[in-house]
Design a protein around this motif. Sequence first.
Motif, PDB file in Angstrom:
ATOM      1  N   CYS A 170       0.829  -1.212   0.000  1.00 18.70           N
ATOM      2  CA  CYS A 170       0.000   0.000   0.000  1.00 18.70           C
ATOM      3  C   CYS A 170       0.860   1.256   0.000  1.00 18.70           C
ATOM      4  N   PHE A 171       1.911   1.254   0.820  1.00 18.10           N
ATOM      5  CA  PHE A 171       2.780   2.422   0.909  1.00 18.10           C
ATOM      6  C   PHE A 171       3.538   2.639  -0.399  1.00 18.10           C
ATOM      7  N   THR A 172       4.003   1.551  -1.006  1.00 17.17           N
ATOM      8  CA  THR A 172       4.755   1.664  -2.258  1.00 17.17           C
ATOM      9  C   THR A 172       3.873   2.178  -3.388  1.00 17.17           C
ATOM     10  N   LEU A 173       2.685   1.625  -3.519  1.00 21.46           N
ATOM     11  CA  LEU A 173       1.762   2.094  -4.563  1.00 21.46           C
ATOM     12  C   LEU A 173       1.390   3.552  -4.343  1.00 21.46           C
ATOM     13  N   ALA A 174       1.163   3.909  -3.085  1.00 22.67           N
ATOM     14  CA  ALA A 174       0.812   5.297  -2.779  1.00 22.67           C
ATOM     15  C   ALA A 174       1.948   6.243  -3.135  1.00 22.67           C
ATOM     16  N   THR A 175       3.172   5.847  -2.833  1.00 18.77           N
ATOM     17  CA  THR A 175       4.330   6.681  -3.153  1.00 18.77           C
ATOM     18  C   THR A 175       4.467   6.877  -4.657  1.00 18.77           C
ATOM     19  N   MET A 176       4.223   5.827  -5.420  1.00 20.61           N
ATOM     20  CA  MET A 176       4.313   5.922  -6.877  1.00 20.61           C
ATOM     21  C   MET A 176       3.251   6.876  -7.428  1.00 20.61           C
TER      22      MET A 176
END
Length: 396
Positions: A170-176
Amino acid sequence: GDTKMGGADLGALWENVKEEWMLKSCDQVIHPFHPRCIPSGWIVWKDALIFASKLYIPFYLIPAIARRRGIASILRIIPSILNSSIFLATLASTTLPISCAIRRILGRFYPISVFIGGLFCGFGSICIERPQRRQELTVFLAFNQTPESLYKMAMSRGYLPKIESGDVICFTLATMVLSYYHRTQPQLLGNIKKALDMVTGSTSKDGGGMDDIIRSSLRGGAIGFAISAALTLPALVLRKQSANPAVLIPLILKRGWRFSKFLASFNLFWTIAMNSPSKFISLLASALAGMCILFSRNVEVSMYLFSKACETLISRVMQHFGTTWESHGGSIQKILFAIGTGVVFSCAVLEPYNLRPSYWKFLRNLSNAKFDQFEPIARLYRPDSFLESGFKYGKR
């Protein structure tokens, strides 16, 4: 004779007991702490108002004092404190009488009654809150708390597998997502842009340089350690562990180092993503920035950023259709907040183990532990899942 019961017999017994509970009166199922429906809601409202006031007084006053506003400006904050406190008290209390009304109309208690009660409660209470705060509250409830609860509900029913690194994903997708729109349409990011810029420092789009990357990384490390220490110390004070330096100093250093590594590495890759002229390198760097959460995993941080990414994507869709969050009287905000309230209140009553522990604690404190009164029906609703979760109610 043999007194052992088979699985089917035990299941039938549970269903009979559950059916018996569904036919009980309001004061036996919904508000066992008081025999009447409306007064029970009034009791919760008063308790919630006291808690909400304690929450919102520092929430509004501390920023005002920090900005050195005068007495007249501080006094003008009082209506905002009352408004937000009444909103939160209404949110906590009106689900009970609405659920009672539904039970009286249908002739019995159905699990979906709580969800429907939450819908009406959420829609009505968000109308009380100031319009400028509605979007923030909607994003928090609808895209921070609700997705996690829905996933846990599906997982506990066997519809979805358990994902060990779901918070990291979730954090990685949000950062992207946020990285992409920060470069292309920063106006869509709202208040999260200010937070990102504050943590990472201003970044240029002219190719940047190694000095920008190093400076941002060092900045992130320093901010990360400061934030961790500022959050750890009060927690230790409340737990009465601060008197012992042998406990205090190593714990602050350990937590501070973890969060410092996270923000330092996050800033490093974020700056590369912002400065790179290559879309591919920018995308790759933003993904690596997101994966840096592995240094200091935190569900609260991951879901907060995930909710802000959802907010940004919805803002982009609204922009495409020529509308905004405030269009049509803020109906989108009200509907999303109502749905989120229905989901989390259903969990709080029937499946508390599917709520994030911190939010369960918040609801419990808000209601002065009245949500504990639902323990009997929560244990009956899905007994296997309840036992497997190991969930325990607090001391009353």
